[in-house]
Design an enzyme around this catalytic site. Structure first.
Site, PDB file in Angstrom:
ATOM      1  N   THR A   1       0.886  -1.181  -0.085  1.00 50.52           N
ATOM      2  CA  THR A   1      -0.064   0.018  -0.159  1.00 50.52           C
ATOM      3  C   THR A   1       0.760   1.336  -0.038  1.00 50.52           C
ATOM      4  O   THR A   1       0.532   2.147  -0.589  1.00 50.52           O
ATOM      5  CB  THR A   1      -1.086  -0.076   1.163  1.00 50.52           C
ATOM      6  OG1 THR A   1      -1.694  -1.335   1.125  1.00 50.52           O
ATOM      7  CG2 THR A   1      -1.912   1.312   1.199  1.00 50.52           C
ATOM      8  N   CYS A   2       1.863   1.076   0.851  1.00 48.37           N
ATOM      9  CA  CYS A   2       2.693   2.450   0.864  1.00 48.37           C
ATOM     10  C   CYS A   2       3.607   2.685  -0.579  1.00 48.37           C
ATOM     11  O   CYS A   2       3.545   3.765  -0.949  1.00 48.37           O
ATOM     12  CB  CYS A   2       3.976   2.038   1.832  1.00 48.37           C
ATOM     13  SG  CYS A   2       3.368   1.630   3.490  1.00 48.37           S
TER      14      CYS A   2
END
Length: 184
Positions: free
Chosen positions: A72-73
Protein backbone atom coordinates in the site's frame (compact mmCIF):
# COMPACT_ATOMS: atom_id res chain seq x y z
CA UNK A 1 9.40 1.52 40.57
CA UNK A 2 9.54 -2.13 41.35
CA UNK A 3 11.50 -3.93 43.99
CA UNK A 4 13.46 -6.96 42.87
CA UNK A 5 14.94 -9.25 45.44
CA UNK A 6 18.15 -11.03 44.60
CA UNK A 7 17.84 -14.13 46.81
CA UNK A 8 21.40 -15.33 46.33
CA UNK A 9 22.78 -12.18 47.90
CA UNK A 10 19.82 -11.38 50.17
CA UNK A 11 19.54 -7.79 49.09
CA UNK A 12 16.97 -5.73 47.33
CA UNK A 13 17.59 -3.83 44.16
CA UNK A 14 15.27 -1.06 43.14
CA UNK A 15 14.74 -0.77 39.40
CA UNK A 16 13.16 2.24 37.83
CA UNK A 17 10.58 1.28 35.26
CA UNK A 18 10.49 3.20 32.04
CA UNK A 19 7.69 5.72 32.19
CA UNK A 20 4.63 4.46 30.42
CA UNK A 21 3.33 6.95 27.89
CA UNK A 22 -0.10 6.45 26.54
CA UNK A 23 -0.03 9.76 24.79
CA UNK A 24 -2.77 10.90 22.49
CA UNK A 25 -1.86 11.18 18.84
CA UNK A 26 -0.87 14.56 17.45
CA UNK A 27 -3.99 16.59 16.67
CA UNK A 28 -5.18 19.76 14.94
CA UNK A 29 -3.97 22.80 16.86
CA UNK A 30 -0.90 21.08 18.29
CA UNK A 31 2.62 22.23 17.55
CA UNK A 32 4.58 19.27 16.23
CA UNK A 33 7.37 18.05 18.50
CA UNK A 34 10.92 18.50 17.35
CA UNK A 35 12.98 15.44 16.61
CA UNK A 36 15.86 14.23 14.50
CA UNK A 37 15.40 12.29 11.28
CA UNK A 38 18.00 11.06 8.77
CA UNK A 39 18.35 11.08 5.00
CA UNK A 40 20.95 10.96 2.25
CA UNK A 41 21.47 14.27 0.46
CA UNK A 42 22.08 14.79 -3.28
CA UNK A 43 25.84 14.19 -2.70
CA UNK A 44 25.00 10.84 -1.08
CA UNK A 45 26.11 12.04 2.35
CA UNK A 46 24.14 10.91 5.39
CA UNK A 47 22.47 13.86 7.09
CA UNK A 48 20.59 14.25 10.36
CA UNK A 49 18.03 17.00 10.45
CA UNK A 50 15.69 18.57 12.96
CA UNK A 51 12.03 18.38 12.00
CA UNK A 52 11.55 21.94 13.21
CA UNK A 53 14.34 23.14 10.90
CA UNK A 54 12.45 21.57 7.97
CA UNK A 55 9.03 22.95 8.85
CA UNK A 56 9.46 26.24 10.73
CA UNK A 57 7.98 29.19 8.86
CA UNK A 58 6.64 26.97 6.07
CA UNK A 59 3.51 25.19 4.96
CA UNK A 60 4.54 21.52 4.97
CA UNK A 61 2.95 18.14 4.48
CA UNK A 62 4.39 15.51 6.80
CA UNK A 63 3.10 12.07 5.97
CA UNK A 64 4.01 8.72 7.45
CA UNK A 65 3.75 5.14 6.35
CA UNK A 66 4.27 1.78 8.09
CA UNK A 67 7.18 0.68 5.93
CA UNK A 68 9.28 1.08 2.84
CA UNK A 69 8.59 -1.24 -0.08
CA UNK A 70 5.30 -2.45 1.40
CA UNK A 71 2.38 -2.78 -1.05
CA UNK A 72 0.00 0.00 0.00
CA UNK A 73 2.82 2.39 0.83
CA UNK A 74 4.72 1.78 -2.41
CA UNK A 75 1.83 1.42 -4.83
CA UNK A 76 -0.67 3.97 -3.51
CA UNK A 77 0.36 6.29 -0.68
CA UNK A 78 3.80 7.51 -1.80
CA UNK A 79 2.97 7.64 -5.54
CA UNK A 80 -0.06 9.79 -4.76
CA UNK A 81 2.09 12.48 -3.16
CA UNK A 82 4.71 12.27 -5.92
CA UNK A 83 2.08 12.53 -8.67
CA UNK A 84 0.21 15.40 -6.99
CA UNK A 85 3.30 17.31 -5.74
CA UNK A 86 3.05 20.09 -8.34
CA UNK A 87 -0.62 20.60 -7.51
CA UNK A 88 0.15 20.68 -3.79
CA UNK A 89 2.90 23.22 -4.37
CA UNK A 90 0.57 25.36 -6.50
CA UNK A 91 -1.75 25.50 -3.48
CA UNK A 92 0.99 26.91 -1.25
CA UNK A 93 2.73 23.81 0.10
CA UNK A 94 6.46 24.47 0.46
CA UNK A 95 7.70 20.95 1.22
CA UNK A 96 6.45 17.36 1.28
CA UNK A 97 8.14 15.17 3.88
CA UNK A 98 7.75 11.40 4.12
CA UNK A 99 8.75 9.66 7.34
CA UNK A 100 8.94 5.93 7.94
CA UNK A 101 10.39 3.72 10.65
CA UNK A 102 13.22 2.40 8.52
CA UNK A 103 16.95 3.04 8.42
CA UNK A 104 18.29 5.76 6.10
CA UNK A 105 19.83 3.21 3.71
CA UNK A 106 16.43 1.61 3.12
CA UNK A 107 14.82 5.02 2.68
CA UNK A 108 17.52 5.99 0.16
CA UNK A 109 16.91 2.82 -1.87
CA UNK A 110 13.15 3.36 -1.69
CA UNK A 111 13.48 6.98 -2.86
CA UNK A 112 15.55 5.81 -5.84
CA UNK A 113 12.70 3.50 -6.86
CA UNK A 114 10.74 6.67 -7.79
CA UNK A 115 12.97 8.32 -10.44
CA UNK A 116 10.17 10.78 -11.32
CA UNK A 117 10.15 12.19 -7.75
CA UNK A 118 11.27 15.80 -7.52
CA UNK A 119 9.52 17.03 -4.38
CA UNK A 120 9.03 14.32 -1.73
CA UNK A 121 11.88 14.08 0.80
CA UNK A 122 12.30 10.54 2.22
CA UNK A 123 13.22 10.70 5.94
CA UNK A 124 14.23 7.82 8.19
CA UNK A 125 13.03 7.42 11.78
CA UNK A 126 15.16 4.35 12.46
CA UNK A 127 14.27 3.84 16.11
CA UNK A 128 10.71 5.19 15.88
CA UNK A 129 11.55 7.97 18.35
CA UNK A 130 9.90 10.68 16.31
CA UNK A 131 6.92 8.48 15.49
CA UNK A 132 6.52 7.88 19.23
CA UNK A 133 6.77 11.63 19.94
CA UNK A 134 3.87 12.13 17.51
CA UNK A 135 1.88 9.41 19.32
CA UNK A 136 1.53 7.52 16.04
CA UNK A 137 3.41 4.30 16.66
CA UNK A 138 1.91 1.02 15.51
CA UNK A 139 2.95 -2.29 17.10
CA UNK A 140 3.38 -4.84 14.33
CA UNK A 141 5.48 -7.20 16.44
CA UNK A 142 3.00 -10.02 15.91
CA UNK A 143 3.85 -9.81 12.19
CA UNK A 144 7.60 -9.70 12.85
CA UNK A 145 7.85 -6.03 11.89
CA UNK A 146 8.32 -4.43 15.32
CA UNK A 147 7.25 -0.87 15.99
CA UNK A 148 6.17 1.03 12.91
CA UNK A 149 4.24 4.20 12.12
CA UNK A 150 0.53 4.47 11.65
CA UNK A 151 -0.37 5.77 8.21
CA UNK A 152 -1.01 9.53 8.44
CA UNK A 153 -0.82 12.88 6.68
CA UNK A 154 -0.43 16.17 8.52
CA UNK A 155 -0.71 19.62 7.03
CA UNK A 156 1.53 21.97 9.02
CA UNK A 157 1.72 25.73 8.94
CA UNK A 158 4.77 27.07 10.79
CA UNK A 159 4.92 23.89 12.94
CA UNK A 160 1.22 24.01 13.86
CA UNK A 161 -1.04 21.14 12.77
CA UNK A 162 -3.83 22.45 10.54
CA UNK A 163 -5.03 19.04 9.28
CA UNK A 164 -4.42 15.64 10.92
CA UNK A 165 -5.56 12.72 8.78
CA UNK A 166 -4.66 9.63 10.78
CA UNK A 167 -5.61 6.13 9.72
CA UNK A 168 -6.87 3.32 11.91
CA UNK A 169 -5.02 0.03 11.69
CA UNK A 170 -3.92 -0.81 8.16
CA UNK A 171 -6.48 1.37 6.42
CA UNK A 172 -5.77 3.83 3.60
CA UNK A 173 -8.81 6.08 3.48
CA UNK A 174 -8.00 9.58 4.83
CA UNK A 175 -4.22 10.12 4.51
CA UNK A 176 -3.87 10.35 0.72
CA UNK A 177 -2.62 13.33 -1.26
CA UNK A 178 -6.17 13.75 -2.58
CA UNK A 179 -7.54 14.18 0.95
CA UNK A 180 -4.89 16.81 1.76
CA UNK A 181 -5.72 18.65 -1.48
CA UNK A 182 -9.38 18.75 -0.43
CA UNK A 183 -8.32 20.38 2.84
CA UNK A 184 -6.18 23.09 1.23
Amino acid sequence: MERVTNRSRSRSIIKKSAPSRDMAPIAVGNVIPDGTLSYFDHKDDLQSVSVHSLAAGKKVILFGVPGAFTPTCSLKHVPGFIERAEELKSKGVDDILLVSVNDPFVMKAWAKSYPENKHVKFLADGLAKYTHALGLELDLGDKGLGTRSRRFALLLDDLKVKVANIESGGEFTVSSAEEIIKAL
